[in-house]
Write a protein that holds these residues in place. Structure first.
Motif, PDB file in Angstrom:
ATOM      1  N   ALA A 119     -15.130   6.844   5.965  1.00  0.00           N
ATOM      2  CA  ALA A 119     -16.495   6.438   5.600  1.00  0.00           C
ATOM      3  C   ALA A 119     -16.553   4.959   5.244  1.00  0.00           C
ATOM      4  N   GLU A 120     -15.511   4.474   4.531  1.00  0.00           N
ATOM      5  CA  GLU A 120     -15.521   3.085   4.083  1.00  0.00           C
ATOM      6  C   GLU A 120     -14.784   2.164   5.047  1.00  0.00           C
ATOM      7  N   LYS A 121     -14.201   2.727   6.108  1.00  0.00           N
ATOM      8  CA  LYS A 121     -13.476   1.949   7.112  1.00  0.00           C
ATOM      9  C   LYS A 121     -12.355   1.124   6.468  1.00  0.00           C
ATOM     10  N   THR A 122     -11.489   1.802   5.713  1.00  0.00           N
ATOM     11  CA  THR A 122     -10.346   1.148   5.100  1.00  0.00           C
ATOM     12  C   THR A 122      -9.062   1.687   5.711  1.00  0.00           C
ATOM     13  N   GLY A 123      -7.940   0.971   5.481  1.00  0.00           N
ATOM     14  CA  GLY A 123      -6.659   1.407   6.033  1.00  0.00           C
ATOM     15  C   GLY A 123      -6.710   1.466   7.551  1.00  0.00           C
ATOM     16  N   ILE A 124      -6.036   2.456   8.111  1.00  0.00           N
ATOM     17  CA  ILE A 124      -6.042   2.595   9.572  1.00  0.00           C
ATOM     18  C   ILE A 124      -7.422   2.948  10.105  1.00  0.00           C
ATOM     19  N   GLN A 125      -8.286   3.489   9.246  1.00  0.00           N
ATOM     20  CA  GLN A 125      -9.639   3.849   9.687  1.00  0.00           C
ATOM     21  C   GLN A 125     -10.471   2.611  10.019  1.00  0.00           C
ATOM     22  N   ALA A 126     -10.018   1.429   9.602  1.00  0.00           N
ATOM     23  CA  ALA A 126     -10.726   0.195   9.959  1.00  0.00           C
ATOM     24  C   ALA A 126     -10.668  -0.061  11.461  1.00  0.00           C
ATOM     25  N   LEU A 127      -9.778   0.642  12.170  1.00  0.00           N
ATOM     26  CA  LEU A 127      -9.643   0.450  13.616  1.00  0.00           C
ATOM     27  C   LEU A 127     -10.648   1.274  14.411  1.00  0.00           C
ATOM     28  N   ARG A 128     -11.420   2.117  13.755  1.00  0.00           N
ATOM     29  CA  ARG A 128     -12.304   3.029  14.495  1.00  0.00           C
ATOM     30  C   ARG A 128     -13.405   2.297  15.251  1.00  0.00           C
ATOM     31  N   ASP A 129     -13.797   1.146  14.787  1.00  0.00           N
ATOM     32  CA  ASP A 129     -14.860   0.409  15.460  1.00  0.00           C
ATOM     33  C   ASP A 129     -14.328  -0.737  16.309  1.00  0.00           C
ATOM     34  N   VAL A 130     -13.016  -0.771  16.518  1.00  0.00           N
ATOM     35  CA  VAL A 130     -12.417  -1.885  17.252  1.00  0.00           C
ATOM     36  C   VAL A 130     -12.128  -1.454  18.688  1.00  0.00           C
ATOM     37  N   PRO A 131     -12.744  -2.094  19.678  1.00  0.00           N
ATOM     38  CA  PRO A 131     -12.460  -1.741  21.070  1.00  0.00           C
ATOM     39  C   PRO A 131     -11.133  -2.354  21.527  1.00  0.00           C
ATOM     40  N   ASP A 132     -10.605  -1.802  22.602  1.00  0.00           N
ATOM     41  CA  ASP A 132      -9.426  -2.372  23.261  1.00  0.00           C
ATOM     42  C   ASP A 132      -8.212  -2.459  22.348  1.00  0.00           C
ATOM     43  N   VAL A 133      -7.913  -1.376  21.637  1.00  0.00           N
ATOM     44  CA  VAL A 133      -6.639  -1.245  20.933  1.00  0.00           C
ATOM     45  C   VAL A 133      -5.881  -0.124  21.614  1.00  0.00           C
ATOM     46  N   ASN A 134      -4.664  -0.411  22.054  1.00  0.00           N
ATOM     47  CA  ASN A 134      -3.905   0.550  22.863  1.00  0.00           C
ATOM     48  C   ASN A 134      -2.671   1.103  22.164  1.00  0.00           C
ATOM     49  N   LEU A 135      -2.083   0.309  21.269  1.00  0.00           N
ATOM     50  CA  LEU A 135      -0.863   0.718  20.581  1.00  0.00           C
ATOM     51  C   LEU A 135      -1.044   0.530  19.084  1.00  0.00           C
ATOM     52  N   LEU A 136      -0.366   1.374  18.308  1.00  0.00           N
ATOM     53  CA  LEU A 136      -0.459   1.309  16.847  1.00  0.00           C
ATOM     54  C   LEU A 136       0.940   1.256  16.251  1.00  0.00           C
ATOM     55  N   SER A 137       1.144   0.283  15.358  1.00  0.00           N
ATOM     56  CA  SER A 137       2.433   0.131  14.667  1.00  0.00           C
ATOM     57  C   SER A 137       2.200   0.134  13.165  1.00  0.00           C
ATOM     58  N   LEU A 138       2.952   0.984  12.466  1.00  0.00           N
ATOM     59  CA  LEU A 138       2.901   1.061  11.001  1.00  0.00           C
ATOM     60  C   LEU A 138       4.321   0.872  10.462  1.00  0.00           C
ATOM     61  N   PRO A 185       0.812  -1.222   0.000  1.00  0.00           N
ATOM     62  CA  PRO A 185       0.000   0.000   0.000  1.00  0.00           C
ATOM     63  C   PRO A 185       0.839   1.262   0.000  1.00  0.00           C
ATOM     64  N   GLY A 186       0.320   2.290  -0.625  1.00  0.00           N
ATOM     65  CA  GLY A 186       0.928   3.605  -0.573  1.00  0.00           C
ATOM     66  C   GLY A 186       0.358   4.409   0.585  1.00  0.00           C
ATOM     67  N   PRO A 187       0.785   5.658   0.731  1.00  0.00           N
ATOM     68  CA  PRO A 187       0.287   6.486   1.846  1.00  0.00           C
ATOM     69  C   PRO A 187      -1.230   6.604   1.883  1.00  0.00           C
ATOM     70  N   ARG A 188      -1.857   6.831   0.731  1.00  0.00           N
ATOM     71  CA  ARG A 188      -3.316   6.979   0.714  1.00  0.00           C
ATOM     72  C   ARG A 188      -4.011   5.688   1.133  1.00  0.00           C
ATOM     73  N   ASP A 189      -3.439   4.555   0.728  1.00  0.00           N
ATOM     74  CA  ASP A 189      -4.045   3.276   1.088  1.00  0.00           C
ATOM     75  C   ASP A 189      -3.949   3.035   2.586  1.00  0.00           C
ATOM     76  N   LEU A 190      -2.814   3.398   3.186  1.00  0.00           N
ATOM     77  CA  LEU A 190      -2.663   3.214   4.631  1.00  0.00           C
ATOM     78  C   LEU A 190      -3.598   4.137   5.403  1.00  0.00           C
ATOM     79  N   ILE A 191      -3.703   5.371   4.952  1.00  0.00           N
ATOM     80  CA  ILE A 191      -4.602   6.314   5.642  1.00  0.00           C
ATOM     81  C   ILE A 191      -6.038   5.855   5.520  1.00  0.00           C
ATOM     82  N   GLY A 192      -6.427   5.416   4.325  1.00  0.00           N
ATOM     83  CA  GLY A 192      -7.750   4.864   4.115  1.00  0.00           C
ATOM     84  C   GLY A 192      -8.858   5.895   4.169  1.00  0.00           C
ATOM     85  N   SER A 193     -10.085   5.376   4.179  1.00  0.00           N
ATOM     86  CA  SER A 193     -11.280   6.207   4.199  1.00  0.00           C
ATOM     87  C   SER A 193     -12.065   5.945   5.475  1.00  0.00           C
TER      88      SER A 193
END
Length: 615
Positions: free
Chosen positions: A326-345, A316-324
């Motif tokens: 609205a569509e819950k893609t890329g890092i935005q897929a984590l918005r509905d996930v509970p109990d996430v404390n750390l993020l690694s890219l 993935p390129g930068p846009r793919d990682l950032i994602g959407s």
């Protein structure tokens, strides 16, 4: 419910407790977002070990640092990870096969079997069809094989009728972890292997010589020898057992299992002969007039139907990682996930453009602030010296966030794929160290020092001296150091906002992470307050619940001070919640705590006392 008192006497009523506890939330569940060999795209998957990562995402992949980061995470003490597979938009394709039917006398596609996830892995899948069911004229069985992993799925009694309770789409799509099915017509797919004509109630003469060819290997045998083969079979099942025994006794080509593993399956009045192979080229063919008279060859198919056309998605390129969002893609897929404390890219470290790296970190920072997540940033792989790090750290000034920390340099590890040393981003190992530290000491303990050893690390890409460390630490750059005996260690605990020049309030990683932990725990623990009567009784319960939770942290050593009064306070009364707030349905809770800050510098004074010269 209240006890009804109908006669003089003693009554007992059980009253529910008004005390509600605030349970501490997780502290070290780490999300990894990036490129993997397989797995569902843009869907968070929770895993608890690297073996599960190998099963769900295909394991380590050359040029994809996420797999190595997950491996280092679990190797350094991590317990739970959330993985989001991302690929470049427009790349990647699912392998598929269209199964045909000759029931309508002209072959046409009737059932499409498609790999559940994009990638070349799907081209290794195989499908087997048979009609050995209680209703052989109307239903069929479907098997899905993955020869590389050994996975096997079986679905029985399937129907092509959409009104049937075993309709193929509903059963397969709900139960398969490997494929999806799509009905294209109403006819059933042809069975795999070679299928005979229907036999009559009375079997023909079986004492005949037959020729059979599987792949390129041709053999000849006598189907039935009176006396030598016992009683002659009288039904289709007996004929199937006899034919299978004869075929398995034939010699195979060296290294092959096509004859030795052959299967003869009776269904209805027919036989299905399947080679003992997952090679589509090993087709069973009966040759000659005798075979034709027996009706052993009316439908000829390979032993398995192979899926093909699978193509891995590009990194993935930068846009793919950032994602959407609205569509819950890329890092935005984590918005509905509970109990996430750390993020690694970890893929960011390999970017040629620091600007692209900062763009993704900035988008991730917004997510982290919304979700109370702490981001672990890998220093660019291009920083191959202390001077490069000092010159490049200024590019991160736009993302000087207290919700992130950056670590330098990369780790030198033995790559399991090649057996050679390679350089890898450290965020996965750092997340593992944090998880280990949280479990042993608590979230308030800095994940650095002699206890923060980087397991499995051979060396560091850039060895640092004390003087060089002293140049980078004030810039908010956390260093990894290697010391004699102790080995490679995490030797820094500042947030990106912790540079000396900024003099920020949230300078230290453990202080920020403790605050996030308290915020999330209190947020969840006080949900019961919503819609309760907003008065003194409610405020008292809030104070009691919050104080009990903070006192538990105090007793574990999370706060500074010798008494609870010195360590924390909770205010929720008429001073914090005014009549105007009550009218608007608002209750205000003010919580304060005195965090224990890490001792970054240890100063030792040594004084030498000379002897009494007068003596």
């Amino acid at each position: 419910m209240p006890v009804h008192m109908g006669h003089p006497g003693v009554y007992i009523e059980e009253l529910p407790s008004t005390v509600r506890t605030i349970a501490p939330v997780t502290t070290s569940v780490t999300a990894f977002v990036g490129h993997t060999r397989r797995g569902p795209l843009n869907q968070p998957v929770r895993i608890t070990g690297f073996a599960e990562f190998e099963r769900r995402f295909g394991g380590l992949t050359a040029g994809a640092p996420v797999g190595h980061a997950v491996h280092q995470f679990f190797g350094n003490g991590g317990g739970v990870a959330v993985v989001v597979r991302v690929a470049r938009a427009g790349t990647g394709e699912e392998a598929c096969v269209a199964l045909e039917s000759t029931e309508g006398h002209s072959a046409c596609p009737v059932l499409e079997i498609r790999a559940k996830e994009p990638g070349g892995w799907g081209s290794g899948l195989r499908v087997v069809v048979d009609q050995d069911t209680p209703a052989p004229d109307a239903t069929f069985n479907l098997q899905v094989l993955d020869p590389r992993s050994g996975a096997r799925e079986a679905f029985t009694g399937l129907s092509m009728d959409r009104g049937h309770d075993r309709f193929v789409e509903g059963v397969v799509n709900a139960g398969s972890a490997l494929v999806r099915a799509k009905a294209l017509a109403e006819d059933r797919p042809d069975p795999s292997g070679t299928v005979s004509r229907p036999f009559a109630d009375r079997l023909p003469d079986l004492a005949v010589d037959l020729q059979v060819k599987i792949g390129a290997v041709e053999r000849e045998f006598t189907l039935y020898r009176p006396g030598a083969d016992g009683e002659a079979p009288t039904d289709v099942t007996g004929l199937a057992l006899l034919l299978e025994r004869k075929l398995r006794a034939l010699p195979d080509a060296p290294g092959k299992h096509t004859y030795a593993g052959v299967r003869v399956i009776p269904f209805g009045r027919r036989l299905q002969v399947v080679a003992g192979s997952t090679d589509p080229g090993d087709v069973v063919r009966f040759i000659g007039e005798a075979a034709n008279d027996l009706g052993l060859e009316t439908s000829v198919n390979p032993p398995v139907f192979p899926l093909s056309g699978g193509r891995d998605g590009e990194a993935p390129g930068p846009r793919d990682l950032i994602g959407s969002e609205a569509e819950k893609t890329g890092i935005q897929a984590l918005r509905d996930v509970p109990d996430v404390n750390l993020l690694s890219l970890p893929e960011l470290a390999g970017y040629d453009s620091t600007e692209d790296m900062v763009t993704v970190i900035s988008a991730a920072d917004r997510l982290c602030r919304d979700q109370r997540i702490f981001q672990l940033v890998d220093a660019p792989a291009a920083w191959t010296s202390v001077d490069a790090a000092r010159a490049g750290i200024g590019a991160f000034d736009p993302v000087r966030s207290d919700h992130a920390a950056i670590y330098f340099p990369q780790l030198r590890l033995t790559d399991p794929l090649t057996g050679r040393l390679g350089s890898f981003p450290p965020s996965g190992a750092i997340a593992g160290v944090i998880a280990r530290t949280d479990g042993e000491r608590g979230v308030w303990k800095a994940p650095a020092g002699t206890d923060a050893r980087l397991a499995g690390t051979h060396s560091l890409a850039v060895p640092l001296t004390d003087r060089e460390n002293g140049l980078l630490n004030p810039l908010g750059l956390n260093c990894l150091r290697a010391f004699p005996v102790a080995g490679p260690l995490v030797w820094g605990t500042r947030t990106l906002a912790g540079a000396d020049a900024l003099d920020g309030e949230w300078r230290w990683v453990p202080v920020r992470r403790l605050a996030l932990h308290i915020e999330e725990s209190v947020y969840r623990g006080l949900r019961w307050v919503v819609f309760e009567p907003n008065g003194e009784q409610l405020w008292q319960q809030i104070r009691l619940n919050a104080s009990a939770y903070l006192n538990d942290l105090f007793r574990q050593g999370a706060f500074k001070g010798t008494t609870p009064r010195e360590a924390y306070f909770v205010k929720c009364d008429k001073d914090t919640t005014t009549p105007s707030d009550i009218e608007r349905g608002i209750v205000n809770v003010v919580i304060g705590f005195a965090p224990v800050k890490p001792a970054e510098f240890v100063i030792v004074k040594i004084q030498q006392i000379a002897g009494d010269l007068a003596l």
